[in-house]
Design a protein around this motif. Structure first.
Motif, short mmCIF file in Angstrom:
data_model
loop_
_atom_site.label_atom_id
_atom_site.label_comp_id
_atom_site.label_asym_id
_atom_site.label_seq_id
_atom_site.Cartn_x
_atom_site.Cartn_y
_atom_site.Cartn_z
N MET A 1 -0.21 -11.99 3.49
CA MET A 1 1.03 -11.68 2.81
C MET A 1 0.95 -12.09 1.33
N ILE A 2 0.24 -13.15 1.02
CA ILE A 2 0.10 -13.58 -0.36
C ILE A 2 -0.62 -12.51 -1.18
N PHE A 3 -1.65 -11.90 -0.62
CA PHE A 3 -2.38 -10.85 -1.32
C PHE A 3 -1.46 -9.66 -1.59
N TYR A 4 -0.62 -9.34 -0.64
CA TYR A 4 0.36 -8.25 -0.78
C TYR A 4 1.31 -8.54 -1.95
N PHE A 5 1.92 -9.70 -1.95
CA PHE A 5 2.86 -10.05 -3.02
C PHE A 5 2.16 -10.19 -4.37
N SER A 6 0.92 -10.61 -4.39
CA SER A 6 0.21 -10.73 -5.67
C SER A 6 0.01 -9.36 -6.32
N GLN A 7 -0.01 -8.31 -5.52
CA GLN A 7 -0.17 -6.95 -6.06
C GLN A 7 1.16 -6.30 -6.45
#
Length: 134
Positions: A1-7
């Protein structure tokens, strides 16, 4: 989920018409979605796993946030037209998170089985999202 929000989080700074970025798709059932790299812009605010601008919360929402004696759950309050003000949210085709609790104030095992267990869930932690700027 962190990778998703970072994008996606930068979209909140770039577009004043956005209300939130969510990692959850209310309509993301196993039979309705399949692409974990696809995003949608929607008119309603999903109730789970979202971020919004700190300034929006501090300047506009915090002072009006529903207190325990009010009849509103916070998620229903966030969806009120006078609170959302026509702003939209970005959501994934396939949810990047899942709901795991079968008991609580507004939850029971029947609802968990009927609604949440049939949602798709992305299990790959590093999905490169398509067309984030669109």
């Amino acid at each position: 989920m962190i990778f998703y929000f970072s994008q996606t989080k930068r979209l909140l700074e770039e577009d004043e018409t956005l209300y939130c970025i969510s990692a959850w798709n209310d309509q993301g059932y196993e039979h309705t979605c399949s692409d974990p790299s696809l995003l949608f812009r929607v008119e309603t605010m999903p109730g789970f796993r979202w971020i919004l601008k700190r300034a929006l919360y501090k300047d506009e929402l915090e002072s009006k946030w529903p207190t325990p004696e009010k009849m509103w759950d916070w998620d229903m309050w966030m969806r009120l037209p006078e609170v959302q003000k026509g702003r939209e949210c970005v959501i994934p085709d396939v949810s990047q998170t899942y709901h795991f609790g079968a008991s609580g104030l507004n939850m029971n095992s029947y609802f968990q089985d009927i609604y949440f267990k049939k949602h798709s869930f992305n299990t790959s932690p590093y999905v490169k999202l398509k067309h984030v700027d669109r």
